[in-house]
Motif scaffolding. Structure first.
Motif, PDB file in Angstrom:
ATOM      1  N   ASP A   1       0.831  -1.206   0.000  1.00 26.69           N
ATOM      2  CA  ASP A   1       0.000   0.000   0.000  1.00 26.69           C
ATOM      3  C   ASP A   1       0.866   1.257   0.000  1.00 26.69           C
ATOM      4  OD1 ASP A   1      -2.226  -1.587   0.070  1.00 26.69           O
ATOM      5  OD2 ASP A   1      -2.653  -1.297   2.191  1.00 26.69           O
ATOM      6  N   SER A   2       1.866   1.282   0.877  1.00 27.56           N
ATOM      7  CA  SER A   2       2.691   2.479   1.011  1.00 27.56           C
ATOM      8  C   SER A   2       3.543   2.715  -0.225  1.00 27.56           C
ATOM      9  CB  SER A   2       3.588   2.364   2.249  1.00 27.56           C
ATOM     10  OG  SER A   2       4.518   1.304   2.108  1.00 27.56           O
ATOM     11  N   GLY A   3       3.776   1.677  -1.018  1.00 25.96           N
ATOM     12  CA  GLY A   3       4.525   1.838  -2.254  1.00 25.96           C
ATOM     13  C   GLY A   3       3.707   2.476  -3.360  1.00 25.96           C
ATOM     14  N   HIS A   4       2.375   2.447  -3.213  1.00 21.59           N
ATOM     15  CA  HIS A   4       1.499   2.994  -4.248  1.00 21.59           C
ATOM     16  C   HIS A   4       0.938   4.369  -3.909  1.00 21.59           C
ATOM     17  CE1 HIS A   4       1.224  -0.113  -7.301  1.00 21.59           C
ATOM     18  NE2 HIS A   4       1.184  -1.028  -6.357  1.00 21.59           N
ATOM     19  N   TYR A   5       0.790   4.667  -2.625  1.00 21.57           N
ATOM     20  CA  TYR A   5       0.237   5.959  -2.232  1.00 21.57           C
ATOM     21  C   TYR A   5       0.646   6.228  -0.787  1.00 21.57           C
ATOM     22  CZ  TYR A   5      -3.270   2.670  -0.449  1.00 21.57           C
ATOM     23  OH  TYR A   5      -3.886   1.610   0.164  1.00 21.57           O
ATOM     24  N   ASP A   6       0.496   7.480  -0.374  1.00 21.15           N
ATOM     25  CA  ASP A   6       0.865   7.850   0.991  1.00 21.15           C
ATOM     26  C   ASP A   6      -0.187   7.326   1.964  1.00 21.15           C
ATOM     27  OD1 ASP A   6       3.126   9.157   0.148  1.00 21.15           O
ATOM     28  OD2 ASP A   6       2.158  11.115   0.002  1.00 21.15           O
ATOM     29  N   ILE A   7       0.214   6.384   2.807  1.00 20.01           N
ATOM     30  CA  ILE A   7      -0.733   5.817   3.759  1.00 20.01           C
ATOM     31  C   ILE A   7      -0.775   6.627   5.052  1.00 20.01           C
ATOM     32  CG2 ILE A   7      -0.442   3.495   2.847  1.00 20.01           C
ATOM     33  CD1 ILE A   7       1.293   2.865   5.278  1.00 20.01           C
ATOM     34  N   MET A   8       0.177   7.548   5.206  1.00 17.26           N
ATOM     35  CA  MET A   8       0.215   8.430   6.371  1.00 17.26           C
ATOM     36  C   MET A   8      -0.054   9.864   5.909  1.00 17.26           C
ATOM     37  SD  MET A   8       0.990   6.156   8.712  1.00 17.26           S
ATOM     38  CE  MET A   8       1.743   6.871  10.161  1.00 17.26           C
ATOM     39  N   LYS A   9      -0.130  10.783   6.864  1.00 16.17           N
ATOM     40  CA  LYS A   9      -0.492  12.167   6.531  1.00 16.17           C
ATOM     41  C   LYS A   9       0.601  12.888   5.771  1.00 16.17           C
ATOM     42  CE  LYS A   9      -3.858  12.902  10.231  1.00 16.17           C
ATOM     43  NZ  LYS A   9      -4.248  13.745  11.393  1.00 16.17           N
ATOM     44  N   THR A  10       1.859  12.512   5.984  1.00 16.12           N
ATOM     45  CA  THR A  10       2.951  13.167   5.285  1.00 16.12           C
ATOM     46  C   THR A  10       3.783  12.127   4.543  1.00 16.12           C
ATOM     47  OG1 THR A  10       4.568  13.009   7.096  1.00 16.12           O
ATOM     48  CG2 THR A  10       3.062  14.900   7.113  1.00 16.12           C
ATOM     49  N   ARG A  11       4.530  12.595   3.541  1.00 18.25           N
ATOM     50  CA  ARG A  11       5.356  11.690   2.749  1.00 18.25           C
ATOM     51  C   ARG A  11       6.468  11.078   3.585  1.00 18.25           C
ATOM     52  NH1 ARG A  11       6.328  13.230  -3.331  1.00 18.25           N
ATOM     53  NH2 ARG A  11       4.095  12.794  -3.133  1.00 18.25           N
ATOM     54  N   LYS A  12       7.013  11.853   4.524  1.00 19.04           N
ATOM     55  CA  LYS A  12       8.081  11.333   5.387  1.00 19.04           C
ATOM     56  C   LYS A  12       7.578  10.201   6.270  1.00 19.04           C
ATOM     57  CE  LYS A  12      11.135  15.372   5.611  1.00 19.04           C
ATOM     58  NZ  LYS A  12      11.793  16.366   6.494  1.00 19.04           N
TER      59      LYS A  12
END
Length: 457
Positions: A165-176
Motif C-alpha cells: 500500500d505504502s509503495g502505491h500511495y501515501d498511507i500516512m499524513k505526510t510523505r516522510k
C-alpha cells in the motif's frame, strides 16, 4: 523536416510516427493529452525510476500517467512541454471511458479516502511481533515455538500488504511518515528492501505480463509460463540481458507444474532476501536513501536470527525457518494467481492499448468482504492495475464500474474463486511444461551452477 514548424506563431505539430523517433536516452519525448513533453533530463530523476519512461518513450502515455500520478502532478508538466502537439492524436473509446472513471473517482475523493486503519494495522503487527517473541523466549513448548513460526510468517504477509500500500500511495499524513512506514513494514519486518520492491513493481505495473519487459514473469531457467518464452532471441529489457531457453531451462520448465508450489512456499522469499541485498549494496543509483534501506535490512537480520538463537536446538530452528517461509509463501502464491492464468504479451510496449492489456493480463479473485484482509485488497487485481493509487478499501466499490467498462467494450472481465484460480493457474503452468517437453533438446550448458544462479526475477 521531422517536426513541422509553423512560422506564423501558431501551434507546432509532430506526427505520431515522428514522435517515435524520440525514444532513446538523451532524446526522450512523450505525449500526454496530445501535448509533447521532453523528459530527457527528468527520466533519471523520476521518483518512479527511469524504467517506466524508457519503456514507453516516444509514445502517448496519457492513460499510464493518469493511473500513477495525482492531479497535482499535471501542474508540473508545463516545465517539460517542448512546444509541440501531436497532429494525429487519437483517443480510443476505451481510453475515453477509462479517463472519465479516473476523473469521476478523483472528484469523489476515492484516491484520498485511505480508510485502511493504519494504526490498527500497526497495533496488530506489534501484537504479532510481541506474541512471537514471548512464545519463543519465555516458553519451552515445541508446539508454541512452531505456532510462533506460523505467526512470524503471518506477520510477514500482513506487513507485506502495508508495504505494498505504502509503495502505491501515501498511507500516512505526510510523505516522510509514509516513507518511514515503508521501511518499517518492508525492510525491518520482512527483510525485503522496499525500494527494490518498488523498482520491480513499477516495472510490473507498466508492463503487466509483457514477457520481455515485466520482471515478475522473467523467471528462467526455473519457470516459463508461456510458449512465448521458448524463443531463443528473447532479451529482458528490465535486466538488460538475454533470457536463454537452453537445455537446463527446458528440463526445469518441463517439471514446473510439480516444482512451482514448493518453490513459491520455500524459496521465493529467500530470493527476495538476496535480491534486496544485491540492489541496496551494488546498484549504482537508487531513488531512495541507501543508508535507510541498509539499516532496515540489518534490523531484520538482527531480530529474526535472535529468535532462532533462542530456540533450544538446531532441529527446532530448521522447523521454525521452514514454517515461517511456508506461511509467507502463501502470499507468493496469491501474487501469482492474479497473472499466471491470464494472457501474456510480447513487447515492445505500447501506450495506446494500455488499459486493455492491464485488464487482459490480470485475474480477480472472488471472495466475501470478510476475507479482504487475507488478500490485502489484491483480490481486485484488475481494479488495482487500472487504479494503482486507489486505497484497497475502495477497490470493492469501484469493481462494478470496471465490469460495466469491460461489458460495454467487449473486454473479458476475468474472475474466479481462490480454489478455481489455483486450478486454472496449475493447468496453465502444466500446459507450458508439456509444450517445453516437445521441443528438441539443445546442447546442455557447460556450467549448470552458473545457469541456475543467473536465473531471472
Amino acid at each position: 523536416m521531422e517536426e513541422n514548424n509553423n512560422n506564423n506563431g501558431a501551434k507546432k505539430f509532430i506526427t505520431t510516427e515522428e514522435l517515435k523517433n524520440h525514444n532513446k536516452p538523451g532524446d526522450l519525448w512523450v505525449s500526454i493529452h496530445g501535448k509533447v513533453y521532453d523528459v530527457s533530463e527528468w527520466v533519471y530523476r523520476h521518483p518512479g525510476g527511469e524504467y517506466p519512461l524508457l519503456s514507453l518513450a516516444g509514445q502517448d502515455v496519457t492513460d499510464a500517467f493518469l493511473a500513477y500520478h495525482p492531479a497535482i502532478a499535471a501542474h508540473h508538466l508545463q516545465r517539460f512541454f517542448n512546444g509541440y502537439y501531436v497532429s494525429d492524436h487519437h483517443v480510443s473509446e476505451v481510453s475515453k471511458d477509462y479517463r472519465m472513471l479516473v476523473s469521476e473517482f478523483s472528484r469523489m475523493g476515492m484516491f484520498e479516502k485511505k480508510g485502511h486503519l493504519v494504526m490498527c494495522y500497526a497495533c496488530a503487527l506489534t501484537a504479532m511481533m510481541a506474541v512471537s517473541f514471548y512464545g519463543v523466549v519465555c516458553t519451552e513448548s515445541l508446539w508454541v515455538h512452531m505456532g510462533c513460526a506460523v505467526m512470524v510468517g503471518f506477520l510477514w504477509i500482513q506487513a507485506g500488504w502495508v508495504g505494498h500500500d505504502s509503495g502505491h500511495y501515501d498511507i500516512m499524513k505526510t510523505r516522510k511518515l509514509s516513507r518511514a512506514a515503508q521501511v518499517l513494514a518492508g525492510n525491518c519486518l520482512t527483510g525485503v528492501s522496499i525500494w527494490w520492491w518498488r523498482w520491480n513493481h513499477n516495472a510490473h505495473h507498466i508492463a503487466c505480463n509483457v514477457i520481455d519487459y515485466d520482471p515478475d514473469v522473467q523467471l528462467l531457467p526455473i519457470f516459463a509460463f508461456s510458449s512465448k518464452f521458448f524463443q531463443s532471441s528473447l532479451i529482458s529489457q528490465f535486466y538488460e540481458k538475454p533470457m536463454s531457453f537452453n537445455s537446463l531451462a527446458r528440463f526445469l520448465v518441463s517439471y514446473q507444474h510439480w516444482t512451482f508450489y514448493p518453490v513459491m512456499l520455500l524459496i521465493a522469499r529467500i530470493n527476495m532476501f538476496i535480491q534486496s541485498w544485491k540492489t541496496v549494496l551494488f546498484k549504482k543509483k537508487i531513488f531512495a536513501n541507501r543508508g535507510e534501506e541498509i539499516l532496515g535490512l540489518i534490523i531484520f537480520w538482527i531480530w529474526y536470527p535472535f529468535l532462532l538463537f533462542c530456540l533450544p536446538n538446531h532441529s527446532e530452528r530448521i522447523m521454525f525457518v521452514v514454517l515461517s517461509l511456508m506461511m509467507t509463501g502463501v502470499q507468493q502464491i496469491q501474487f501469482s494467481l492474479n497473472h499466471l492464468a491470464s494472457s501474456f504479451f510480447a513487447g515492445p510496449l505500447t501506450g495506446k492499448d494500455w488499459v486493455e492489456k492491464q485488464i487482459d493480463g490480470t485475474l480477480d479473485i472472488d471472495c466475501s468482504p470478510w476475507m479482504d484482509w487475507f488478500h490485502g485488497g489484491l483480490q481486485f487485481q484488475i481494479e488495482h492495475h487500472l487504479f494503482p493509487r486507489m486505497p484497497r478499501c475502495q477497490l470493492r466499490k469501484v469493481s462494478p464500474f470496471v465490469k460495466q467498462l469491460c461489458e460495454k467494450h467487449g473486454i473479458a472481465y476475468n474472475h474466479e474463486s481462490f480454489w478455481a484460480a489455483n486450478v486454472l493457474m496449475f493447468k496453465s503452468i502444466r500446459d507450458a511444461a508439456m509444450m517445453a517437453r516437445d521441443l528438441s533438446p539443445e546442447k546442455a550448458p557447460k556450467n549448470l551452477v552458473w545457469e541456475a544462479l543467473n536465473s531471472f526475477g
